[in-house]
Design an enzyme around this catalytic site. Structure first.
Site, PDB file in Angstrom:
ATOM      1  N   HIS A   1       0.822  -1.221   0.000  1.00  0.00           N
ATOM      2  CA  HIS A   1       0.000   0.000   0.000  1.00  0.00           C
ATOM      3  C   HIS A   1       0.853   1.267   0.000  1.00  0.00           C
ATOM      4  O   HIS A   1       0.317   2.372  -0.175  1.00  0.00           O
ATOM      5  CB  HIS A   1      -0.935   0.031   1.214  1.00  0.00           C
ATOM      6  CG  HIS A   1      -1.999  -1.029   1.182  1.00  0.00           C
ATOM      7  ND1 HIS A   1      -2.832  -1.213   0.106  1.00  0.00           N
ATOM      8  CD2 HIS A   1      -2.351  -1.976   2.098  1.00  0.00           C
ATOM      9  CE1 HIS A   1      -3.659  -2.214   0.355  1.00  0.00           C
ATOM     10  NE2 HIS A   1      -3.380  -2.696   1.563  1.00  0.00           N
TER      11      HIS A   1
ATOM     12  N   ASP B   1      -3.063 -10.298  -2.742  1.00  0.00           N
ATOM     13  CA  ASP B   1      -3.625  -9.879  -1.467  1.00  0.00           C
ATOM     14  C   ASP B   1      -5.105  -9.549  -1.667  1.00  0.00           C
ATOM     15  O   ASP B   1      -5.530  -9.181  -2.765  1.00  0.00           O
ATOM     16  CB  ASP B   1      -2.870  -8.641  -0.966  1.00  0.00           C
ATOM     17  CG  ASP B   1      -3.173  -8.297   0.472  1.00  0.00           C
ATOM     18  OD1 ASP B   1      -2.392  -8.719   1.349  1.00  0.00           O
ATOM     19  OD2 ASP B   1      -4.188  -7.622   0.729  1.00  0.00           O
TER      20      ASP B   1
ATOM     21  N   HIS C   1      -6.567  -7.000  -0.681  1.00  0.00           N
ATOM     22  CA  HIS C   1      -6.672  -5.564  -0.910  1.00  0.00           C
ATOM     23  C   HIS C   1      -5.814  -5.132  -2.087  1.00  0.00           C
ATOM     24  O   HIS C   1      -4.752  -5.695  -2.327  1.00  0.00           O
ATOM     25  CB  HIS C   1      -6.246  -4.800   0.354  1.00  0.00           C
ATOM     26  CG  HIS C   1      -6.953  -5.252   1.589  1.00  0.00           C
ATOM     27  ND1 HIS C   1      -6.453  -6.245   2.407  1.00  0.00           N
ATOM     28  CD2 HIS C   1      -8.140  -4.866   2.127  1.00  0.00           C
ATOM     29  CE1 HIS C   1      -7.290  -6.439   3.418  1.00  0.00           C
ATOM     30  NE2 HIS C   1      -8.318  -5.631   3.265  1.00  0.00           N
TER      31      HIS C   1
ATOM     32  N   ASP D   1      -4.871 -12.973   3.230  1.00  0.00           N
ATOM     33  CA  ASP D   1      -6.163 -12.500   3.714  1.00  0.00           C
ATOM     34  C   ASP D   1      -7.355 -12.858   2.837  1.00  0.00           C
ATOM     35  O   ASP D   1      -8.498 -12.583   3.235  1.00  0.00           O
ATOM     36  CB  ASP D   1      -6.131 -10.986   3.972  1.00  0.00           C
ATOM     37  CG  ASP D   1      -5.362 -10.210   2.934  1.00  0.00           C
ATOM     38  OD1 ASP D   1      -4.967 -10.807   1.925  1.00  0.00           O
ATOM     39  OD2 ASP D   1      -5.145  -8.998   3.124  1.00  0.00           O
TER      40      ASP D   1
END
Length: 582
Positions: free
Chosen positions: A394, A428, A430, A517
């Site tokens: 991120h 991931d 996200h 995740d």
């Protein structure tokens, strides 16, 4: 001391240098080999199936990349057998058990590929077939060496018939049953021998010669010659994984200094412990200590002022004191606040990623691990894993957030891009907004992300399908934004499409941002992937057959975290093995 490792192509400079040394040894030790065969070795490795079989080169090398010996293995994947083309040591640097170590590594590879036997040619030890006394002694020594491993000539065929009346000392076809009973039926023997003569020696063996040899094969199963030199053979029944095939894992053990104890902060040190505990149960990994790399590798992808700010603010914060961004200068981004704590919002994308006295040091440690993993790949290893926290995908060019401070995967991709094109695959839950941001205008680094749709998943503002890159990077960024509910089968189908896109890009290197995740029950996600799904995903990724660096990103359900990681890497290892066998 020397190490043995395979070379599948000449993508990495160190491999190219080793192949040049192998060409020299080939010319020195085999003066009758056709010069074009030596010259074409790099092309043969690059296009492994051009001749109807895959060529794998093993080198024994000392420090400073000095090649002491090599073995050239041909894998006929359609018929499930290996043929050892050459095994030799350097006239200058050989000796010290190099030949034995190379042969044992070749045997291991043949077993790993699921082959029933290993075949090769060896000049005869029979005076009626080889009248040259000096050569005869050498042949006897060579066959004595192979007999230690149970490898002996196949009898009752005309394979050792000279190609012409002027020739003598025609070779035996030797078979190594790889510590299993030797079983070779007539149909299978015909298929194997035909493949060797017609594919490997198609320019030397006439159709009439091939037919003569095939017709000589008896109806009963073929047998090996009785033991002539030894009473005991070397047994290697235990299936081990040699060091060169293992996945190098590099862990920043100092990650524990970055421990946010506020309630609900899920990016905790126990994440790494649970993964490490599970993967150690396998034999797939070899632990490597992280090396330290200069800050210039970070500033190659991150704004220098941003990096300097993180270093300064973290150095001023007292122990157990965290600063959370709470003021965001969207009205005048050109005038950052003077107070360091307030300025956090100038460089951050959310309100839940804190700065503290250890954040900078921990993030630097993660980058060191990623760079060490990259160097393992550049040194010729196929798979490497940077098991790190805090995560990084991120973190953008000049912003941190999402528990991320420095983008380790981007640093790795930037470093590898100096040696060839790189694909970054983010799996991931996200979106990897930071990696996208850093490479959005570049065509040499392809960024692909599979994630929850930003309408419901962090970071909310990026990861849409229409974000495809800009300028030179147009078409080199792809997002697969998926629905809120996603099971393993549906995810695997999307992953296959993403991998086809990467395959078309044909990168030299693959960087995988590994998020765990997507797992069922993860507190930050909504999907339902289970251990078997992570195994399949790893297998699909490994089947690309690329030099691969995996960087740990998210994954926060501690109960299943390690098991899912272990399954992913078992799949990755298996997929990589299958890629070698094709």
């Amino acid at each position: 001391m020397f190490r043995i490792r395979p070379i599948y192509d000449t993508t990495v400079p160190v491999d190219s240098q080793c192949v040049e040394q192998v060409q020299t040894i080939l010319s020195e030790r085999f003066p009758f080999i056709a010069p074009e065969e030596v010259i074409n070795l790099p092309a043969t490795l690059k296009n492994p199936m051009a001749k109807g079989y895959r060529t794998i080169l093993f080198v024994a090398e000392r420090q400073r990349k000095i090649v002491q010996g090599f073995a050239l293995l041909c894998h006929f994947s359609d018929l499930r057998f290996c043929y050892l083309d050459f095994l030799s040591v350097s006239l200058v640097h050989g000796g010290g058990g190099v030949g034995s170590a190379l042969y044992e590594r070749v045997r291991e590879e043949a077993r790993a590929l699921g082959d029933t036997a290993l075949f090769f040619e060896c000049l005869p030890d029979d005076p009626s077939l080889c009248p040259d006394e000096i050569l005869l002694r050498e042949n006897k020594a060579r066959l004595r060496f192979y007999e230690r491993y149970g490898a002996r000539p196949i009898v009752n065929t005309a394979y050792e018939t000279p190609l012409s009346a002027e020739d003598d000392c025609a070779p035996y076809l030797v078979a190594d049953p790889l510590d299993k009973p030797f079983q070779l039926s007539r149909p299978r023997a015909r298929s194997i021998i035909r493949a060797i003569l017609e594919r490997k020696y198609k320019e030397k063996c006439s159709p009439q010669y091939v037919r003569m040899v095939l017709d000589s094969i008896p109806p009963s199963p073929l047998a090996l010659r009785e033991t002539r030199y030894l009473t005991e053979t070397i047994s290697a029944n235990r299936q081990t994984i040699s060091a060169d095939r293992k996945i190098a894992v590099i862990c920043n053990h100092n990650h524990r200094i970055h421990h946010i104890r506020e309630r609900g902060y899920v990016e905790a040190p126990v994440r790494i412990d649970s993964i490490l505990r599970e993967i150690k149960k396998t034999e797939l990994f070899t632990l490597r200590e992280p090396r330290h790399f200069s800050e210039q590798y970070i500033t190659a992808v991150h704004d220098k002022k941003f990096v300097t700010y993180l270093k300064r603010v973290c150095s001023t914060l007292p122990e157990n004191k965290s600063v959370y961004p709470y003021v965001f200068p969207i009205r005048n981004a050109a005038r950052p606040p003077k107070e360091l704590a307030v300025r956090a919002g100038y460089y951050c994308i959310d309100t839940f990623t804190p700065l503290n006295g250890n954040a900078y040091a921990a993030a630097r440690g993660a980058v060191d691990c990623g760079m060490t993993a990259a160097q393992e790949v550049l040194d010729g290893r196929r798979l490497a894993y940077a098991l790190v926290r805090p995560p990084g995908h991120h973190a953008e060019h000049r912003a941190f957030g999402g528990f991320c401070y420095f983008n380790t995967a981007a640093v790795v991709a930037q470093h590898l891009s100096a040696q060839g094109r790189v694909a970054v695959l983010d799996v991931d839950y996200h979106h990897g907004n930071g990696t996208q941001n850093i490479f959005y205008e570049r065509s040499d680094v392809l960024t692909v992300s599979i994630h929850g749709h930003p309408r419901f998943a962090y970071p909310y503002f990026s990861g849409f399908h229409e974000e495809a890159g800009e300028g030179p990077g147009l078409g080199f960024n792809r997002n697969y934004a998926l629905p809120e509910e996603m099971h393993g089968d549906g995810y695997a189908e999307v992953l296959r499409r993403a991998l086809d896109f990467i395959r078309d890009f044909d990168p030299a290197f693959l960087v995988v941002c590994l998020g765990l995740d997507p797992a069922k029950g993860d507190p930050t996600g909504t999907w339902s992937l289970q251990a078997k799904d992570f195994f399949l995903n790893g297998k699909l990724i490994g089947a690309l057959g690329k030099h691969t660096v995996v960087v740990q990103e998210g994954g926060y359900r501690i109960r299943s975290l390690g098991v899912n990681a272990g399954n992913f890497f078992q799949g990755l290892f298996e997929g990589s093995r299958l890629a070698r066998s094709r």
